[in-house]
Design a protein around this motif. Structure first.
Motif, PDB file in Angstrom:
ATOM      1  N   ALA A 146      12.365  -9.033  17.377  1.00 28.71           N
ATOM      2  CA  ALA A 146      11.091  -9.696  17.646  1.00 28.71           C
ATOM      3  C   ALA A 146      11.300 -11.078  18.255  1.00 28.71           C
ATOM      4  O   ALA A 146      12.236 -11.796  17.908  1.00 28.71           O
ATOM      5  N   THR A 147      10.411 -11.423  19.187  1.00 32.54           N
ATOM      6  CA  THR A 147      10.408 -12.751  19.793  1.00 32.54           C
ATOM      7  C   THR A 147       9.011 -13.339  19.694  1.00 32.54           C
ATOM      8  O   THR A 147       8.025 -12.599  19.548  1.00 32.54           O
ATOM      9  N   VAL A 148       8.936 -14.660  19.770  1.00 31.68           N
ATOM     10  CA  VAL A 148       7.648 -15.353  19.814  1.00 31.68           C
ATOM     11  C   VAL A 148       7.712 -16.392  20.924  1.00 31.68           C
ATOM     12  O   VAL A 148       8.760 -16.964  21.190  1.00 31.68           O
ATOM     13  N   ARG A 149       6.582 -16.605  21.605  1.00 32.66           N
ATOM     14  CA  ARG A 149       6.504 -17.625  22.648  1.00 32.66           C
ATOM     15  C   ARG A 149       6.190 -18.957  21.981  1.00 32.66           C
ATOM     16  O   ARG A 149       5.246 -19.067  21.216  1.00 32.66           O
ATOM     17  N   LEU A 150       7.019 -19.958  22.273  1.00 35.52           N
ATOM     18  CA  LEU A 150       6.861 -21.290  21.697  1.00 35.52           C
ATOM     19  C   LEU A 150       6.830 -22.337  22.806  1.00 35.52           C
ATOM     20  O   LEU A 150       7.343 -22.099  23.902  1.00 35.52           O
ATOM     21  N   HIS A 151       6.238 -23.506  22.503  1.00 32.78           N
ATOM     22  CA  HIS A 151       6.434 -24.655  23.382  1.00 32.78           C
ATOM     23  C   HIS A 151       7.943 -24.911  23.418  1.00 32.78           C
ATOM     24  O   HIS A 151       8.627 -24.714  22.416  1.00 32.78           O
ATOM     25  N   GLN A 152       8.449 -25.374  24.536  1.00 31.38           N
ATOM     26  CA  GLN A 152       9.883 -25.653  24.628  1.00 31.38           C
ATOM     27  C   GLN A 152      10.303 -26.700  23.601  1.00 31.38           C
ATOM     28  O   GLN A 152      11.369 -26.601  22.997  1.00 31.38           O
ATOM     29  N   ILE A 153       9.466 -27.711  23.362  1.00 30.33           N
ATOM     30  CA  ILE A 153       9.833 -28.752  22.398  1.00 30.33           C
ATOM     31  C   ILE A 153       9.927 -28.180  20.981  1.00 30.33           C
ATOM     32  O   ILE A 153      10.789 -28.592  20.202  1.00 30.33           O
ATOM     33  N   CYS A 154       9.073 -27.212  20.647  1.00 27.68           N
ATOM     34  CA  CYS A 154       9.134 -26.575  19.324  1.00 27.68           C
ATOM     35  C   CYS A 154      10.402 -25.739  19.202  1.00 27.68           C
ATOM     36  O   CYS A 154      11.084 -25.759  18.171  1.00 27.68           O
ATOM     37  N   HIS A 155      10.733 -25.007  20.260  1.00 27.27           N
ATOM     38  CA  HIS A 155      11.937 -24.178  20.268  1.00 27.27           C
ATOM     39  C   HIS A 155      13.177 -25.064  20.153  1.00 27.27           C
ATOM     40  O   HIS A 155      14.085 -24.789  19.369  1.00 27.27           O
ATOM     41  N   SER A 156      13.210 -26.146  20.924  1.00 21.79           N
ATOM     42  CA  SER A 156      14.350 -27.060  20.881  1.00 21.79           C
ATOM     43  C   SER A 156      14.503 -27.706  19.512  1.00 21.79           C
ATOM     44  O   SER A 156      15.627 -27.933  19.048  1.00 21.79           O
ATOM     45  N   ALA A 157      13.393 -28.004  18.860  1.00 24.87           N
ATOM     46  CA  ALA A 157      13.449 -28.622  17.532  1.00 24.87           C
ATOM     47  C   ALA A 157      14.143 -27.707  16.524  1.00 24.87           C
ATOM     48  O   ALA A 157      14.908 -28.179  15.672  1.00 24.87           O
ATOM     49  N   ILE A 158      13.908 -26.426  16.619  1.00 25.04           N
ATOM     50  CA  ILE A 158      14.551 -25.472  15.707  1.00 25.04           C
ATOM     51  C   ILE A 158      16.063 -25.495  15.908  1.00 25.04           C
ATOM     52  O   ILE A 158      16.832 -25.660  14.959  1.00 25.04           O
ATOM     53  N   HIS A 159      16.487 -25.336  17.168  1.00 34.00           N
ATOM     54  CA  HIS A 159      17.916 -25.219  17.456  1.00 34.00           C
ATOM     55  C   HIS A 159      18.651 -26.551  17.363  1.00 34.00           C
ATOM     56  O   HIS A 159      19.874 -26.557  17.201  1.00 34.00           O
ATOM     57  N   ALA A 160      17.930 -27.665  17.417  1.00 30.74           N
ATOM     58  CA  ALA A 160      18.567 -28.964  17.237  1.00 30.74           C
ATOM     59  C   ALA A 160      18.895 -29.210  15.765  1.00 30.74           C
ATOM     60  O   ALA A 160      19.799 -29.976  15.443  1.00 30.74           O
ATOM     61  N   ARG A 161      18.179 -28.557  14.880  1.00 30.52           N
ATOM     62  CA  ARG A 161      18.344 -28.799  13.446  1.00 30.52           C
ATOM     63  C   ARG A 161      19.211 -27.765  12.736  1.00 30.52           C
ATOM     64  O   ARG A 161      19.828 -28.079  11.725  1.00 30.52           O
ATOM     65  N   TYR A 162      19.223 -26.532  13.241  1.00 34.76           N
ATOM     66  CA  TYR A 162      19.870 -25.459  12.490  1.00 34.76           C
ATOM     67  C   TYR A 162      20.804 -24.621  13.356  1.00 34.76           C
ATOM     68  O   TYR A 162      20.549 -24.392  14.527  1.00 34.76           O
ATOM     69  N   SER A 163      21.842 -24.117  12.737  1.00 35.98           N
ATOM     70  CA  SER A 163      22.788 -23.230  13.418  1.00 35.98           C
ATOM     71  C   SER A 163      22.171 -21.832  13.525  1.00 35.98           C
ATOM     72  O   SER A 163      21.208 -21.498  12.824  1.00 35.98           O
ATOM     73  N   GLU A 164      22.755 -21.029  14.384  1.00 34.57           N
ATOM     74  CA  GLU A 164      22.300 -19.644  14.540  1.00 34.57           C
ATOM     75  C   GLU A 164      22.404 -18.895  13.211  1.00 34.57           C
ATOM     76  O   GLU A 164      21.530 -18.121  12.853  1.00 34.57           O
ATOM     77  N   ALA A 165      23.480 -19.139  12.476  1.00 32.83           N
ATOM     78  CA  ALA A 165      23.683 -18.453  11.193  1.00 32.83           C
ATOM     79  C   ALA A 165      22.589 -18.829  10.204  1.00 32.83           C
ATOM     80  O   ALA A 165      22.059 -17.962   9.491  1.00 32.83           O
ATOM     81  N   GLU A 166      22.236 -20.105  10.137  1.00 32.81           N
ATOM     82  CA  GLU A 166      21.205 -20.521   9.190  1.00 32.81           C
ATOM     83  C   GLU A 166      19.834 -19.992   9.592  1.00 32.81           C
ATOM     84  O   GLU A 166      19.040 -19.589   8.737  1.00 32.81           O
ATOM     85  N   ILE A 167      19.561 -19.960  10.889  1.00 34.00           N
ATOM     86  CA  ILE A 167      18.291 -19.392  11.352  1.00 34.00           C
ATOM     87  C   ILE A 167      18.219 -17.929  10.952  1.00 34.00           C
ATOM     88  O   ILE A 167      17.205 -17.469  10.417  1.00 34.00           O
ATOM     89  N   ALA A 168      19.301 -17.181  11.169  1.00 33.74           N
ATOM     90  CA  ALA A 168      19.316 -15.755  10.819  1.00 33.74           C
ATOM     91  C   ALA A 168      19.192 -15.547   9.317  1.00 33.74           C
ATOM     92  O   ALA A 168      18.519 -14.623   8.867  1.00 33.74           O
ATOM     93  N   ARG A 169      19.845 -16.407   8.546  1.00 34.61           N
ATOM     94  CA  ARG A 169      19.891 -16.228   7.098  1.00 34.61           C
ATOM     95  C   ARG A 169      18.567 -16.565   6.416  1.00 34.61           C
ATOM     96  O   ARG A 169      18.095 -15.825   5.569  1.00 34.61           O
ATOM     97  N   ARG A 170      17.938 -17.687   6.768  1.00 37.70           N
ATOM     98  CA  ARG A 170      16.767 -18.096   5.994  1.00 37.70           C
ATOM     99  C   ARG A 170      15.543 -18.499   6.794  1.00 37.70           C
ATOM    100  O   ARG A 170      14.487 -18.772   6.217  1.00 37.70           O
ATOM    101  N   LEU A 171      15.648 -18.520   8.138  1.00 42.95           N
ATOM    102  CA  LEU A 171      14.516 -18.983   8.947  1.00 42.95           C
ATOM    103  C   LEU A 171      14.121 -17.970  10.013  1.00 42.95           C
ATOM    104  O   LEU A 171      13.717 -18.330  11.110  1.00 42.95           O
ATOM    105  N   ALA A 172      14.216 -16.693   9.694  1.00 43.40           N
ATOM    106  CA  ALA A 172      13.952 -15.634  10.673  1.00 43.40           C
ATOM    107  C   ALA A 172      12.485 -15.213  10.716  1.00 43.40           C
ATOM    108  O   ALA A 172      12.159 -14.189  11.302  1.00 43.40           O
ATOM    109  N   GLU A 173      11.605 -16.002  10.119  1.00 41.52           N
ATOM    110  CA  GLU A 173      10.169 -15.738  10.175  1.00 41.52           C
ATOM    111  C   GLU A 173       9.453 -17.044  10.472  1.00 41.52           C
ATOM    112  O   GLU A 173       9.906 -18.114  10.071  1.00 41.52           O
ATOM    113  N   VAL A 174       8.330 -16.957  11.163  1.00 37.35           N
ATOM    114  CA  VAL A 174       7.576 -18.163  11.521  1.00 37.35           C
ATOM    115  C   VAL A 174       7.126 -18.906  10.258  1.00 37.35           C
ATOM    116  O   VAL A 174       7.194 -20.136  10.195  1.00 37.35           O
TER     117      VAL A 174
END
Length: 127
Positions: free
Chosen positions: A56-84
Motif C-alpha cells: 500500500a502507498t499513500v500520497r503525501l505532501h513532499q514535506i510530510c514524506h521527508s519528515a518521516i524519513h528524516a526522523r526514522y530508518s526504514e527498519a523502524e518505519i516497517a516495524r512500528r510506523l507502517a500505518e498512517v
C-alpha cells in the motif's frame, strides 16, 4: 432561445454544465489538501527495502514524506510506523504535524535528517 448559440452559452457556464472540477487529494498525514502544483510523493507504508514494493502507498505532501524519513530508518518505519494512524500518534511526527498544519497547502521547505539519524550528535566537522 434555441439553437447553437444557446447551447454554446449553456455549455460555457461551469456552474451548471460541463465537467465538475475534481476534488483535491488530501494528505492523510497532515489532513491538508494537496494542490496540483504542490510538491508531493507516494509513501510506501511498508518501505520497499523491507518488502513493501508492491504494498500500500499513500500520497503525501513532499514535506510530510521527508519528515518521516528524516526522523526514522526504514527498519523502524516497517516495524512500528507502517500505518498512517501510527505515524500520526508518534510524538515527533505529531509535533511536526502541529507545526505544518499552520502553513499554506503548497508549503515546502528543505528537510534535514535529525541529529540522531545523522549519527553525529549534531557536531559538524571543521575544515
Amino acid at each position: 432561445m434555441v439553437g447553437r448559440r444557446s447551447r454554446r452559452w449553456r455549455d460555457a457556464d461551469p456552474e451548471t454544465h460541463g465537467p465538475k472540477p475534481a476534488a483535491l487529494p488530501v494528505c492523510p498525514l497532515c489532513e491538508r489538501p494537496i494542490p496540483a502544483h504542490a510538491r508531493q510523493s507516494l509513501h510506501h507504508l511498508t518501505p520497499k527495502l523491507k518488502g513493501g514494493a508492491h504494498g500500500a502507498t499513500v500520497r503525501l505532501h513532499q514535506i510530510c514524506h521527508s519528515a518521516i524519513h528524516a526522523r526514522y530508518s526504514e527498519a523502524e518505519i516497517a516495524r512500528r510506523l507502517a500505518e498512517v494512524q501510527a505515524l500520526r500518534a508518534d510524538p515527533e511526527i505529531a509535533r511536526f504535524l502541529d507545526w505544518v498544519r499552520g502553513k499554506p497547502d503548497d508549503f515546502h521547505a528543505p528537510t534535514r535528517k535529525t541529529r540522531a539519524r545523522r549519527g553525529d550528535g549534531g557536531l559538524r566537522r571543521k575544515g
